[in-house]
Design a protein around this motif. Structure first.
Motif, PDB file in Angstrom:
ATOM      1  N   VAL A 181      -3.609   0.995  -3.146  1.00 45.26           N
ATOM      2  CA  VAL A 181      -4.125   2.153  -2.953  1.00 45.26           C
ATOM      3  C   VAL A 181      -4.873   2.629  -4.177  1.00 45.26           C
ATOM      4  N   LYS A 182      -4.418   2.376  -5.324  1.00 43.68           N
ATOM      5  CA  LYS A 182      -5.489   2.601  -6.645  1.00 43.68           C
ATOM      6  C   LYS A 182      -5.204   1.557  -7.448  1.00 43.68           C
ATOM      7  N   ASP A 183      -6.301   1.613  -8.547  1.00 42.67           N
ATOM      8  CA  ASP A 183      -6.238   0.238  -9.447  1.00 42.67           C
ATOM      9  C   ASP A 183      -5.507   0.988 -10.833  1.00 42.67           C
ATOM     10  N   ARG A 184      -5.593   0.258 -11.772  1.00 43.61           N
ATOM     11  CA  ARG A 184      -4.703   0.769 -12.922  1.00 43.61           C
ATOM     12  C   ARG A 184      -5.281   2.060 -13.451  1.00 43.61           C
ATOM     13  N   ASP A 185      -6.479   2.210 -13.382  1.00 43.29           N
ATOM     14  CA  ASP A 185      -7.310   3.278 -14.051  1.00 43.29           C
ATOM     15  C   ASP A 185      -6.942   4.741 -13.143  1.00 43.29           C
ATOM     16  N   GLY A 186      -6.384   4.456 -12.013  1.00 39.06           N
ATOM     17  CA  GLY A 186      -6.214   5.627 -11.178  1.00 39.06           C
ATOM     18  C   GLY A 186      -7.329   5.720  -9.965  1.00 39.06           C
ATOM     19  N   TYR A 187      -8.257   4.828  -9.944  1.00 36.34           N
ATOM     20  CA  TYR A 187      -9.270   4.792  -8.953  1.00 36.34           C
ATOM     21  C   TYR A 187      -8.790   4.146  -7.642  1.00 36.34           C
ATOM     22  N   GLU A 188      -9.577   4.566  -6.405  1.00 33.22           N
ATOM     23  CA  GLU A 188      -9.332   3.988  -5.393  1.00 33.22           C
ATOM     24  C   GLU A 188      -9.613   2.544  -5.418  1.00 33.22           C
ATOM     25  N   ALA A 189      -8.521   1.940  -4.866  1.00 33.56           N
ATOM     26  CA  ALA A 189      -8.425   0.184  -4.926  1.00 33.56           C
ATOM     27  C   ALA A 189      -9.606  -0.188  -3.847  1.00 33.56           C
ATOM     28  N   PRO A 190     -10.298  -1.179  -4.553  1.00 40.66           N
ATOM     29  CA  PRO A 190     -11.390  -1.572  -3.410  1.00 40.66           C
ATOM     30  C   PRO A 190     -11.117  -2.017  -2.041  1.00 40.66           C
ATOM     31  N   ASP A 191      -9.746  -2.747  -2.050  1.00 38.35           N
ATOM     32  CA  ASP A 191      -9.321  -3.420  -0.752  1.00 38.35           C
ATOM     33  C   ASP A 191      -8.701  -2.020   0.028  1.00 38.35           C
ATOM     34  N   ILE A 192      -8.817  -0.818  -0.279  1.00 38.13           N
ATOM     35  CA  ILE A 192      -8.035   0.002   0.320  1.00 38.13           C
ATOM     36  C   ILE A 192      -8.110   0.226   1.930  1.00 38.13           C
ATOM     37  N   ASP A 193      -9.427  -0.300   2.363  1.00 32.05           N
ATOM     38  CA  ASP A 193      -9.685  -0.205   3.859  1.00 32.05           C
ATOM     39  C   ASP A 193      -8.724  -1.270   4.670  1.00 32.05           C
ATOM     40  N   LYS A 194      -8.338  -2.524   3.907  1.00 33.48           N
ATOM     41  CA  LYS A 194      -7.664  -3.344   4.448  1.00 33.48           C
ATOM     42  C   LYS A 194      -6.111  -2.553   4.725  1.00 33.48           C
ATOM     43  N   VAL A 195      -5.542  -2.055   3.724  1.00 33.46           N
ATOM     44  CA  VAL A 195      -4.476  -1.361   3.924  1.00 33.46           C
ATOM     45  C   VAL A 195      -4.558  -0.205   5.116  1.00 33.46           C
ATOM     46  N   VAL A 196      -5.469   0.306   5.518  1.00 33.03           N
ATOM     47  CA  VAL A 196      -5.704   1.471   6.366  1.00 33.03           C
ATOM     48  C   VAL A 196      -5.810   0.491   7.655  1.00 33.03           C
ATOM     49  N   GLU A 197      -6.451  -0.724   7.816  1.00 31.01           N
ATOM     50  CA  GLU A 197      -6.620  -1.236   8.759  1.00 31.01           C
ATOM     51  C   GLU A 197      -5.272  -1.742   9.292  1.00 31.01           C
ATOM     52  N   LYS A 198      -4.462  -2.297   8.346  1.00 35.71           N
ATOM     53  CA  LYS A 198      -3.155  -2.880   8.488  1.00 35.71           C
ATOM     54  C   LYS A 198      -2.067  -1.713   9.014  1.00 35.71           C
ATOM     55  N   ILE A 199      -2.274  -0.446   8.769  1.00 34.79           N
ATOM     56  CA  ILE A 199      -1.565   0.564   9.095  1.00 34.79           C
ATOM     57  C   ILE A 199      -1.950   1.025  10.728  1.00 34.79           C
ATOM     58  N   GLU A 200      -3.189   1.121  10.791  1.00 31.80           N
ATOM     59  CA  GLU A 200      -3.948   1.386  12.167  1.00 31.80           C
ATOM     60  C   GLU A 200      -3.656   0.536  13.279  1.00 31.80           C
ATOM     61  N   THR A 201      -3.342  -0.812  12.757  1.00 31.01           N
ATOM     62  CA  THR A 201      -3.171  -1.937  13.921  1.00 31.01           C
ATOM     63  C   THR A 201      -1.555  -1.752  14.410  1.00 31.01           C
ATOM     64  N   THR A 202      -0.851  -0.875  13.682  1.00 28.28           N
ATOM     65  CA  THR A 202       0.485  -1.108  14.171  1.00 28.28           C
ATOM     66  C   THR A 202       1.057   0.343  14.171  1.00 28.28           C
ATOM     67  N   ARG A 203       0.409   1.330  13.872  1.00 28.99           N
ATOM     68  CA  ARG A 203       0.913   2.645  13.901  1.00 28.99           C
ATOM     69  C   ARG A 203      -0.245   3.606  14.551  1.00 28.99           C
ATOM     70  N   GLU A 204       0.096   4.563  15.523  1.00 26.40           N
ATOM     71  CA  GLU A 204      -0.924   5.443  16.182  1.00 26.40           C
ATOM     72  C   GLU A 204      -0.798   6.858  15.121  1.00 26.40           C
ATOM     73  N   TYR A 205      -1.892   7.372  15.165  1.00 25.81           N
ATOM     74  CA  TYR A 205      -1.727   8.782  14.540  1.00 25.81           C
ATOM     75  C   TYR A 205      -1.175   9.652  15.594  1.00 25.81           C
ATOM     76  N   PRO A 206      -0.627  10.814  14.774  1.00 32.07           N
ATOM     77  CA  PRO A 206      -0.546  11.256  13.427  1.00 32.07           C
ATOM     78  C   PRO A 206       0.736  10.536  13.004  1.00 32.07           C
ATOM     79  N   VAL A 207       0.761  10.153  11.652  1.00 31.10           N
ATOM     80  CA  VAL A 207       1.678   9.177  10.765  1.00 31.10           C
ATOM     81  C   VAL A 207       1.995  10.160   9.660  1.00 31.10           C
TER      82      VAL A 207
END
Length: 384
Positions: A181-207
């Motif tokens: 979700v975030k890198d060592r400096d607290g900024y948004e991780a560059p691959d956060i979209d992959k995490v979101v896609e992983k969630i969205e393929t298995t769960r429906e909103y709301p979560v």
């Protein structure tokens, strides 16, 4: 317990701590202190600041207001904090097996004997097995769950693994790590979209997005779309390195009080939380007077019994000891009982469900706290 019959029990009541539930712990400790019989107990009050300093609190009337740590909290810089800390009396539990506290007051040191520890702490470093490990290292009898059961019940991810292993129905979930979700400096991780896609393929909103090890609903959000999911993940990552993204269960929030250990454990009853907000977050729980706790909810036939049986099942599977509050959902439309989480040191504020349910079952707080303390000795003597 024969050796305790002719003397007061020297008890350390410990509260505060470094977690986000510091303030709630102080209120809970005040409530518990008010019911302890001073003819039975010689109590030393130890407050742990948010920075981890152990303070001897000599006036129990200032615990809830946090006046005991005011000078540290209001200090403007590190030097001022150090000066304020130097002026306060200190009380530290020694890891040595002598069973003692080291008291520092007015520049002098005193070793004070200790019979039993009563931690009334919520969240990290209090409810998660860390301070329980200190007591075990020092061979000090203490109340509540052991270090392992405290750790696994505090960590929602591992509680879910145990619940799965004994066939307890619960919300489906996806596990996420903070570095996703975030890198060592607290900024948004560059691959956060992959995490979101992983969630969205298995769960429906709301979560629901939850820190794995936060309590009192700290850091929990309900995400209705991708934008809210990302914000929820970032918030949860501020509280813990492990995050759970759970399916949203629409239903009633039911809580069950459990007391005892092993085959002697029993469920005292069930209550319902009626949240003033969309869900029972920290603000709805402690700051919104419209949130209600109902100790005699009207439930479909047989559901109260099912909830209590399931509560005992997961309580025993997690090797809980002393007391715990086990939380469920009663799903709307199906009346399915869905396990949510366990709280190994349930709140004891004026609005807390656990003491209400115990009182309703004929067990006032003074009685079950006495029993908890005796159980601490039973466990200690058994494990010698």
């Amino acid at each position: 317990m024969k050796e305790l019959n002719d003397k007061k029990i020297r008890l350390a009541l410990i509260f505060g701590g470094q977690s986000s539930e510091h303030d709630v712990s102080c209120v809970s400790a005040t409530t518990v202190a008010s019911v302890l019989d001073r003819n039975k107990y010689d109590i030393t009050f130890i407050g742990i600041t948010k920075d981890g300093h152990w303070i001897l609190v000599e006036d129990e009337n200032i615990i809830a207001s946090r006046e005991w740590e005011r000078s540290i909290v209001e200090a403007k810089d590190a030097e001022a904090r150090a000066e304020a800390l130097e002026k306060l009396p200190r009380a530290i539990i020694s890891p040595d097996t002598e069973h003692s506290m080291i008291i520092k007051k007015d520049g002098k040191y005193e070793v004070r004997p200790l019979d039993v520890a009563l931690p009334i702490m919520h969240g990290l470093f209090g409810e998660d097995g860390t301070i329980q490990g200190l007591f075990e290292l020092a061979h000090i009898p203490y109340t509540g769950c052991g270090h392992l059961s405290s750790a696994v019940t505090m960590d929602k991810f591992f509680t879910k693994v145990i619940a799965d292993s004994v066939g307890v129905d619960q919300a489906a979930y996806v596990g996420v790590r903070d570095y996703e979700v975030k890198d060592r400096d607290g900024y948004e991780a560059p691959d956060i979209d992959k995490v979101v896609e992983k969630i969205e393929t298995t769960r429906e909103y709301p979560v629901f997005v939850k820190p794995s090890c936060a309590g009192s609903s700290m850091g929990i959000t309900k995400a209705h779309n991708r934008e809210e999911l990302i914000e929820g993940l970032k918030l949860a990552a501020e509280h813990d390195s492990k995050i759970l993204v759970e399916e949203s269960i629409l239903g009633r929030e039911i809580e069950c009080a459990v007391f005892g250990y092993g085959d002697n454990a029993y469920a005292a009853g069930v209550g319902e939380v009626v949240a003033a907000a969309e869900f029972y977050d920290f603000d709805a729980k402690y700051n919104n007077s419209e949130s209600l706790t109902v100790t005699s909810p009207e439930l479909p036939e047989g559901k109260a019994e099912e909830i209590m049986e399931t509560a005992l099942k997961i309580y025993r599977a997690c090797d809980c000891f002393g007391f715990a509050r086990v939380d469920f959902f009663l799903e709307k439309g199906t009346d399915r009982v869905v396990f949510n989480e366990i709280n190994a040191i349930p709140g004891h504020t004026a609005i807390s469900m656990y003491p209400m349910l115990m009182e309703k079952a004929g067990h006032p707080m003074s009685e079950y706290m006495d029993r908890m303390i005796m159980m601490a000795y039973e466990r200690h003597n058994y494990n010698k």
